[in-house]
Scaffold this active site. Structure first.
Site, PDB file in Angstrom:
ATOM      1  NE  ARG A  51      34.514  17.588  26.790  1.00 31.63           N
ATOM      2  CZ  ARG A  51      33.566  17.279  27.434  1.00 31.63           C
ATOM      3  NH1 ARG A  51      33.869  16.195  28.447  1.00 31.63           N
ATOM      4  NH2 ARG A  51      32.424  17.833  27.495  1.00 31.63           N
ATOM      5  CG  HIS A  58      32.897  10.995  26.717  1.00 30.49           C
ATOM      6  ND1 HIS A  58      33.594  11.958  25.875  1.00 30.49           N
ATOM      7  CD2 HIS A  58      32.592  11.607  27.723  1.00 30.49           C
ATOM      8  CE1 HIS A  58      33.307  12.921  26.433  1.00 30.49           C
ATOM      9  NE2 HIS A  58      32.885  12.725  27.469  1.00 30.49           N
ATOM     10  CD  GLU A 112      35.695  11.151  23.156  1.00 27.80           C
ATOM     11  OE1 GLU A 112      34.510  11.461  23.360  1.00 27.80           O
ATOM     12  OE2 GLU A 112      36.485  10.898  23.877  1.00 27.80           O
TER      13      GLU A 112
END
Length: 331
Positions: A233, A294, A262
């Site tokens: 994360r 991601h 993000e």
């Protein structure tokens, strides 16, 4: 009953439609859930969301007002969900507590080796028929030290690969993993791990206790020639502090699959727009930094397991069953 799924990627859509086909109808949207898109869910008792959905208080209030009673998130992380508000509103919330740990661990290693061996620079050069080796020298991983922050299922999978490289293994976690011990890992303090590791990789969940786990002090404690990888994360790293260290010429390479701001950027084409996030814009200019979108979890195996678990969560909700995936039970 029709289920509304937000933030569905093109590769993901057929898997979701096929999985839900035998149970409920599903409508897949490529837009992400936020205050602007929440009204679309009006009349849908069950919605499914992606990891970058905004499920804060305001959005949950809008969903509840429109009749939504169940949120099935297609991810393990749930730091984007205000669980207290969901409980107050009587909404059931479920996530996917487990999927292939190899998808993320293998991608973390992909990032590490890509920055170590300067693959992006090499690929860019050869497309221009520039075959020089200047600036492409990397290092053997064999005999060096891998520091694994977080030794759960993904951290364990990463450790197994590191052992295959012949690396010294250091670990840090609130609870030790016996399997990592058997692989030869030595558990040490975070400070020792950072000071001695040639490669530092993050595999811990994001929660208040781990916010900016890698802060300015932690970055300064790392070796100047270390490699830093984050496939967990974005909020685990203080990005502004990282940029400051990179400007000083530190670190052999940094591989980031996640970024703390993000939401609203990742999974969307921004190539024709001016990026207002100065920190991200600066971050991607460093030649030793690789930022991906991601995508560590994004394999057929992992996404298939995520979708199947999401279907099960919906069926459990309809049947009044409760599983380990439920974060807020049905009231």
């Amino acid at each position: 009953m029709q289920i509304l799924a937000f933030g569905v990627q093109a590769d993901e859509k057929p898997l979701i439609e096929r999985a839900f086909g035998g149970h409920h109808g599903v409508r897949c949207l490529d837009v992400f859930l936020n205050e602007d898109t929440a009204p679309i869910a009006a009349g849908h008792e069950i919605i499914s969301t992606s990891v970058n959905a905004d499920l804060g208080a305001g959005v949950l209030e809008l969903l509840a007002a429109g009749g939504t009673r169940m949120v099935a998130q297609r991810s393990t992380g749930f730091n984007n969900i205000d669980l207290d508000v969901a409980q107050r509103l009587g909404m059931t919330v479920a996530r996917v507590s487990y999927y292939s740990p190899y998808s993320v661990a293998e991608f973390a290693w992909t990032l590490a080796m890509t920055v170590n061996r300067r693959i992006v620079r090499a690929s860019t050069r050869t497309r221009d028929f520039d075959f020089r080796l200047d600036g492409l020298m990397g290092r053997d991983m064999h005999g060096r030290t891998a520091g694994v922050l977080g030794t759960g299922k993904i951290g364990e999978a990463f450790t197994r690969i590191a052992r295959g490289f012949g690396m010294r293994l250091l670990g840090w976690d609130v609870a030790e993993n016996p399997a990592c011990r058997e692989l030869g890992m030595t558990y040490v303090s975070k400070e020792q791990l950072l000071a001695e590791s040639d490669l530092v990789t993050l595999h811990v969940p994001l929660m208040p206790q781990t916010q900016h786990l890698i802060d300015a002090a932690a970055l300064k404690a790392m070796r100047d020639d270390a490699i830093l990888v984050n496939s967990s994360r974005g909020g685990l790293i203080d990005t502004a502090a990282l940029v400051a260290e990179l400007r000083e010429g530190r670190f052999t390479g940094v591989g980031l699959d996640v970024y703390e701001a993000e939401a609203g950027l990742f999974y969307v084409d921004r190539s024709l727009e001016a990026i207002e996030d100065d920190t991200l814009a600066r971050l991607v200019t460093f030649p030793n930094v690789l930022v991906s979108s991601h995508q560590a979890y994004y394999t057929e195996d992992a996404v298939g397991q995520i979708v199947e678990a999401t279907v099960t969560n919906v069926l459990d909700y309809r049947a009044g069953r409760r599983s380990e995936n439920v974060l807020v039970p049905r009231s």
